[in-house]
Design an enzyme around this catalytic site. Sequence first.
Site, PDB file in Angstrom:
ATOM      1  N   LYS A  13      -2.383 -10.875  -8.066  1.00 41.63           N
ATOM      2  CA  LYS A  13      -2.059 -11.852  -7.012  1.00 41.63           C
ATOM      3  C   LYS A  13      -2.910 -11.598  -5.761  1.00 41.63           C
ATOM      4  O   LYS A  13      -3.537 -12.511  -5.233  1.00 41.63           O
ATOM      5  CB  LYS A  13      -0.553 -11.797  -6.657  1.00 41.63           C
ATOM      6  N   ARG A  88      10.575 -14.148  -4.243  1.00 43.13           N
ATOM      7  CA  ARG A  88      10.695 -13.147  -5.297  1.00 43.13           C
ATOM      8  C   ARG A  88      12.103 -13.097  -5.865  1.00 43.13           C
ATOM      9  O   ARG A  88      12.370 -12.305  -6.762  1.00 43.13           O
ATOM     10  CB  ARG A  88      10.399 -11.798  -4.648  1.00 43.13           C
ATOM     11  N   ARG A 127      -5.289   1.270  -9.496  1.00 46.01           N
ATOM     12  CA  ARG A 127      -5.604   0.556  -8.242  1.00 46.01           C
ATOM     13  C   ARG A 127      -5.864   1.543  -7.105  1.00 46.01           C
ATOM     14  O   ARG A 127      -5.181   2.559  -6.970  1.00 46.01           O
ATOM     15  CB  ARG A 127      -4.434  -0.354  -7.850  1.00 46.01           C
ATOM     16  N   ARG A 160      -1.797   3.527  -3.592  1.00 47.83           N
ATOM     17  CA  ARG A 160      -0.568   3.081  -2.926  1.00 47.83           C
ATOM     18  C   ARG A 160       0.587   3.981  -3.368  1.00 47.83           C
ATOM     19  O   ARG A 160       0.669   4.359  -4.528  1.00 47.83           O
ATOM     20  CB  ARG A 160      -0.273   1.624  -3.302  1.00 47.83           C
ATOM     21  N   ARG A 171       9.614  -1.111 -10.587  1.00 53.99           N
ATOM     22  CA  ARG A 171       9.193  -2.426 -10.062  1.00 53.99           C
ATOM     23  C   ARG A 171       9.134  -3.473 -11.169  1.00 53.99           C
ATOM     24  O   ARG A 171       9.477  -4.638 -10.955  1.00 53.99           O
ATOM     25  CB  ARG A 171       7.823  -2.298  -9.370  1.00 53.99           C
TER      26      ARG A 171
HETATM   27  P1  AP5 Z   1      -3.638  -6.743  -7.432  1.00 56.18           P
HETATM   28  O1  AP5 Z   1      -4.418  -7.959  -7.136  1.00 56.18           O
HETATM   29  O2  AP5 Z   1      -3.525  -5.705  -6.385  1.00 56.18           O
HETATM   30  O3  AP5 Z   1      -2.210  -7.139  -8.041  1.00 56.18           O
HETATM   31  P2  AP5 Z   1      -0.917  -7.769  -7.356  1.00 56.18           P
HETATM   32  O4  AP5 Z   1      -0.420  -8.818  -8.276  1.00 56.18           O
HETATM   33  O5  AP5 Z   1      -1.203  -8.132  -5.946  1.00 56.18           O
HETATM   34  O6  AP5 Z   1       0.032  -6.519  -7.464  1.00 56.18           O
HETATM   35  P3  AP5 Z   1       1.006  -5.880  -6.375  1.00 56.18           P
HETATM   36  O7  AP5 Z   1       1.332  -4.496  -6.869  1.00 56.18           O
HETATM   37  O8  AP5 Z   1       0.444  -5.982  -4.998  1.00 56.18           O
HETATM   38  O9  AP5 Z   1       2.202  -6.788  -6.550  1.00 56.18           O
HETATM   39  P4  AP5 Z   1       3.609  -6.544  -6.104  1.00 56.18           P
HETATM   40  O10 AP5 Z   1       4.110  -7.915  -6.203  1.00 56.18           O
HETATM   41  O11 AP5 Z   1       4.369  -5.527  -6.857  1.00 56.18           O
HETATM   42  O12 AP5 Z   1       3.447  -5.830  -4.671  1.00 56.18           O
HETATM   43  P5  AP5 Z   1       3.667  -6.350  -3.218  1.00 56.18           P
HETATM   44  O13 AP5 Z   1       2.675  -5.706  -2.353  1.00 56.18           O
HETATM   45  O14 AP5 Z   1       3.807  -7.819  -3.205  1.00 56.18           O
HETATM   46  O15 AP5 Z   1      -4.283  -6.099  -8.762  1.00 56.18           O
HETATM   47  C1  AP5 Z   1      -3.771  -4.873  -9.293  1.00 56.18           C
HETATM   48  C2  AP5 Z   1      -4.948  -4.029  -9.810  1.00 56.18           C
HETATM   49  O16 AP5 Z   1      -5.542  -4.670 -10.934  1.00 56.18           O
HETATM   50  C3  AP5 Z   1      -6.079  -3.855  -8.778  1.00 56.18           C
HETATM   51  O17 AP5 Z   1      -6.577  -2.558  -8.895  1.00 56.18           O
HETATM   52  C4  AP5 Z   1      -7.131  -4.912  -9.189  1.00 56.18           C
HETATM   53  O18 AP5 Z   1      -8.435  -4.521  -8.864  1.00 56.18           O
HETATM   54  C5  AP5 Z   1      -6.924  -4.985 -10.709  1.00 56.18           C
HETATM   55  N1  AP5 Z   1      -7.133  -6.341 -11.232  1.00 56.18           N
HETATM   56  C6  AP5 Z   1      -6.748  -7.520 -10.668  1.00 56.18           C
HETATM   57  N2  AP5 Z   1      -7.089  -8.562 -11.467  1.00 56.18           N
HETATM   58  C7  AP5 Z   1      -7.688  -8.016 -12.567  1.00 56.18           C
HETATM   59  C8  AP5 Z   1      -8.262  -8.580 -13.759  1.00 56.18           C
HETATM   60  N3  AP5 Z   1      -8.284  -9.915 -13.969  1.00 56.18           N
HETATM   61  N4  AP5 Z   1      -8.767  -7.730 -14.679  1.00 56.18           N
HETATM   62  C9  AP5 Z   1      -8.757  -6.379 -14.471  1.00 56.18           C
HETATM   63  N5  AP5 Z   1      -8.244  -5.789 -13.363  1.00 56.18           N
HETATM   64  C10 AP5 Z   1      -7.713  -6.602 -12.423  1.00 56.18           C
HETATM   65  O19 AP5 Z   1       5.112  -5.766  -2.890  1.00 56.18           O
HETATM   66  C11 AP5 Z   1       5.322  -4.372  -2.700  1.00 56.18           C
HETATM   67  C12 AP5 Z   1       6.773  -4.112  -2.370  1.00 56.18           C
HETATM   68  O20 AP5 Z   1       7.125  -4.794  -1.128  1.00 56.18           O
HETATM   69  C13 AP5 Z   1       7.796  -4.638  -3.387  1.00 56.18           C
HETATM   70  O21 AP5 Z   1       8.002  -3.732  -4.441  1.00 56.18           O
HETATM   71  C14 AP5 Z   1       9.041  -4.823  -2.498  1.00 56.18           C
HETATM   72  O22 AP5 Z   1       9.677  -3.598  -2.272  1.00 56.18           O
HETATM   73  C15 AP5 Z   1       8.452  -5.315  -1.189  1.00 56.18           C
HETATM   74  N6  AP5 Z   1       8.402  -6.795  -1.127  1.00 56.18           N
HETATM   75  C16 AP5 Z   1       7.277  -7.556  -1.081  1.00 56.18           C
HETATM   76  N7  AP5 Z   1       7.601  -8.865  -1.063  1.00 56.18           N
HETATM   77  C17 AP5 Z   1       8.964  -8.930  -1.116  1.00 56.18           C
HETATM   78  C18 AP5 Z   1       9.888 -10.006  -1.154  1.00 56.18           C
HETATM   79  N8  AP5 Z   1       9.482 -11.273  -1.165  1.00 56.18           N
HETATM   80  N9  AP5 Z   1      11.210  -9.703  -1.201  1.00 56.18           N
HETATM   81  C19 AP5 Z   1      11.631  -8.432  -1.193  1.00 56.18           C
HETATM   82  N10 AP5 Z   1      10.807  -7.366  -1.183  1.00 56.18           N
HETATM   83  C20 AP5 Z   1       9.475  -7.605  -1.140  1.00 56.18           C
HETATM   84 MG    MG Z   2      -0.530  -7.466  -4.049  1.00 55.40          MG
END
Ligand code: AP5
Ligand code: MG
Length: 216
Positions: A13, A88, A127, A160, A171
């Site tokens: 994402k 979410r 990552r 991270r 997660r």
């Molecule tokens: P990346 O693009 O970083 O993936 P992502 O989908 O953004 O993954 P996140 O871990 O950031 O998602 P998340 O939803 O768990 O975390 P968030 O920060 O939102 O890609 C991942 C890796 O793969 C990278 O190394 C990249 O280079 C590689 N990659 C990407 N595409 C690829 C491809 N096509 N092929 C190969 N490799 C690839 O949330 C973190 C925390 O915040 C949550 O756990 C929660 O506690 C809190 N939080 C956030 N939003 C909310 C909400 N709305 N409500 C409640 N709590 C929340």
């Molecule tokens: Mg992300």
Amino acid sequence: MKIVLLGPPGAGKGTQAKSISNRYSIPHISTGDIFRKNISENTPLGIEAKKYIDNGQLVPDEVTINMVKDRLTHDDCREGYLLDGFPRTVQQAEALEEFLHNRSEKIDTALLIDVPMSFILERMTGRRVCPSCGASYHVKFNPPSTEGKCDVCGSDVIQRKDDTEETVSERLDVYQKQTQPLIDFYKNREQLSVVDGTKAINEVFESICDILGSDK
Ligand code: AP5
Ligand code: MG
């Protein structure tokens, strides 16, 4: 253009959001990034959010919803935005829908980056992120040109805190229970689009542009 990005942790994402935001000139609003910024600045919101994030749990809906509503009223959101990591939960999706409805608006597309669970662990444990500018890499799939150094600003990249194997599995569990129901939520409203997120980063982006079209 108002887009919601859906997908499990590690689906790509954040990676795709950066390209979409550049291509369509809309702000990329990542709730995870906002929380992490608050954590690094030790704000009251950051102190509260950290309790949940470090354990792989969701930050409570009320806190998250108010934070996003506030963000969506900023000037840069007038022409649209890209939501990454929000909504979410069904409660968050309903709150967003109500917020938009009150402004006679709705989202254009909920874009699901579809990646099976078997891909996720390798993506997340590999990552690396830049603590200074937020750029994101992968040791195997998207490495920085100099090992361990950010291409953009030269800082040392780090892992991270919630990307350890144990937290990732929590997660994923939370995603399946609380976020996956949003796929049907948006399907029922005929707002869901799906891209195959197992392809290479640039191929996934091409599929996304095919769906979003050439308009700015
Ligand atoms: P990346 O693009 O970083 O993936 P992502 O989908 O953004 O993954 P996140 O871990 O950031 O998602 P998340 O939803 O768990 O975390 P968030 O920060 O939102 O890609 C991942 C890796 O793969 C990278 O190394 C990249 O280079 C590689 N990659 C990407 N595409 C690829 C491809 N096509 N092929 C190969 N490799 C690839 O949330 C973190 C925390 O915040 C949550 O756990 C929660 O506690 C809190 N939080 C956030 N939003 C909310 C909400 N709305 N409500 C409640 N709590 C929340
Ligand atoms: Mg992300």
